[in-house]
Design an enzyme around this catalytic site. Structure first.
Site, PDB file in Angstrom:
ATOM      1  N   ILE A  29       0.825  -1.203   0.000  1.00 58.00           N
ATOM      2  CA  ILE A  29       0.000   0.000   0.000  1.00 58.00           C
ATOM      3  C   ILE A  29       0.864   1.259   0.000  1.00 58.00           C
ATOM      4  O   ILE A  29       0.536   2.246  -0.671  1.00 58.00           O
ATOM      5  CB  ILE A  29      -0.944  -0.003   1.219  1.00 58.00           C
ATOM      6  CG1 ILE A  29      -1.943  -1.163   1.101  1.00 58.00           C
ATOM      7  CG2 ILE A  29      -1.693   1.320   1.341  1.00 58.00           C
ATOM      8  CD1 ILE A  29      -2.720  -1.431   2.366  1.00 58.00           C
ATOM      9  N   GLY A  30       1.981   1.233   0.734  1.00 60.05           N
ATOM     10  CA  GLY A  30       2.854   2.404   0.785  1.00 60.05           C
ATOM     11  C   GLY A  30       3.411   2.775  -0.576  1.00 60.05           C
ATOM     12  O   GLY A  30       3.393   3.945  -0.970  1.00 60.05           O
ATOM     13  N   TYR A  78      -1.675  -6.996  17.134  1.00 64.38           N
ATOM     14  CA  TYR A  78      -1.923  -6.200  15.927  1.00 64.38           C
ATOM     15  C   TYR A  78      -3.239  -5.438  16.058  1.00 64.38           C
ATOM     16  O   TYR A  78      -3.303  -4.224  15.850  1.00 64.38           O
ATOM     17  CB  TYR A  78      -1.957  -7.106  14.697  1.00 64.38           C
ATOM     18  CG  TYR A  78      -2.177  -6.356  13.400  1.00 64.38           C
ATOM     19  CD1 TYR A  78      -1.110  -5.719  12.755  1.00 64.38           C
ATOM     20  CD2 TYR A  78      -3.435  -6.276  12.822  1.00 64.38           C
ATOM     21  CE1 TYR A  78      -1.306  -5.022  11.572  1.00 64.38           C
ATOM     22  CE2 TYR A  78      -3.641  -5.586  11.636  1.00 64.38           C
ATOM     23  CZ  TYR A  78      -2.577  -4.962  11.021  1.00 64.38           C
ATOM     24  OH  TYR A  78      -2.783  -4.270   9.843  1.00 64.38           O
TER      25      TYR A  78
END
Length: 339
Positions: free
Chosen positions: A14-15, A193
């Site tokens: 995604i980055g 998480y």
């Protein structure tokens, strides 16, 4: 003045997709890829420059799971830039994920199958470790390292006369039930998480309360279900190969299955185009993809208690003071604060 954008965890998934979309939107911006693995960062930079030959793409070594790395990187940023317009906090880890196989197959053939894949609620656990700073790895990487980075960069993020933006990549797996203020690092749980992502949602709200008057605005996004290295690490690769046709079929019936990093970066890109004062600080902005493949962003209210978010902010500031001391001086304070 050209805008400066820093993206953590920018070398893949995604980055990297966000970086591609940002350069397509504004080729004049100065983009900084803040990454732990510099070899992969170099490869990402080369890929971006191949499609945007005139772009200005910088590299910054940053391991948000290490206090020393965060402090060193922040000093480099302050020496290199005189402003920061966007700080995308995208780096994150999910170590040693384990799937509850019984819950998986039970959900696979139930009416809850879409929600199960979209949120992984009740499905995933992780085995966390303690890092060299004495902090839980997931907490340090997904939350505290980014918080420390913001604090270090406040001289650039909170400049008079202009606005700056912080954008957190959260998750649909962010769960209030997984987080405990008495155990904010999630030492005693099995869902670090989920806990860390819920904490980042709360922290974003607190940052807006503390920093909006200084021109800093914080937002939270959910990328949807995206197939990235993080996702592929949950199950064996052959299993993903088997169920991918099924997942593409499910996407016809749900908009949360964004599947590709490009689609998952939709909300991150959308926020780049918005006036920060028009945004809702209590909303999480979701990347969504219709059955026909149309990408769009939708705000959804977060299940967050304002008072609880303020307590978290205070505890993080206290922990910041502790980690800046010598290692030998930290233990007592960490124990006293339930950290």
């Amino acid at each position: 003045m050209d805008r400066v954008v820093i993206v953590t965890g920018a070398n893949s998934g995604i980055g990297l997709a966000l970086c591609e979309r940002l350069l397509a939107e504004d080729c004049q911006l100065r983009l900084c890829l803040a990454c732990r693995n510099m070899q992969r960062a170099e490869a990402a930079r080369s890929a971006l420059l191949a499609s945007h030959t005139d772009a200005r793409v910088d590299l910054l070594h940053l391991d948000v799971g290490s206090v020393e790395s965060v402090l060193t990187a922040a000093q480099e940023v302050k020496a290199r830039y005189n402003r920061i317009d966007f700080l995308y906090l995208n780096a994150g880890i999910m170590p040693n994920p384990q799937v509850n196989v019984k819950a998986f197959f039970k959900g696979l053939f139930s009416s809850n199958v879409i929600n199960m894949f979209a949120t992984a609620e009740g499905l995933l656990t992780q085995q966390d470790l303690v890092n060299s700073d004495g902090l839980q790895e997931v907490f340090a990487t997904n939350l505290f390292g980014h918080f420390l980075l913001i604090r270090e960069l406040e001289p650039l993020l909170c400049e008079a006369g202009r606005t700056s933006r912080v954008v957190w990549t959260s998750s649909s797996n962010a769960s209030r039930s997984a987080f405990s203020m008495e155990d904010m690092q999630h030492k005693n749980g099995t869902e670090p998480y989920s806990s860390s992502k819920y904490a980042s949602d709360m922290l974003s709200l607190a940052l807006n309360r503390h920093k909006n008057s200084q021109g800093l605005f914080s937002s939270v996004i959910c990328p949807g279900l995206v197939m990235t290295n993080l996702t592929y690490g949950i199950l064996p690769s052959f299993f993903w190969t088997l169920i991918m046709p099924f997942m593409w079929l499910i996407r016809i019936f749900t908009n949360t299955f964004t599947l590709t990093p490009y689609n998952g970066a939709e909300a991150l890109h959308w926020l780049f185009l918005q006036d920060p004062e028009s945004l809702d600080p209590r909303a999480k902005y979701h990347s969504l993809t219709s059955g026909l493949g149309r990408n769009y962003t939708q705000p959804r209210q977060m299940d967050i208690d304002e008072e609880m978010s303020e307590v978290l902010y205070t505890k993080l500031v206290e922990l910041e003071k502790v980690v800046r001391r010598k290692p030998s001086e930290r233990t007592a304070d960490e124990e006293d604060n339930g950290q």
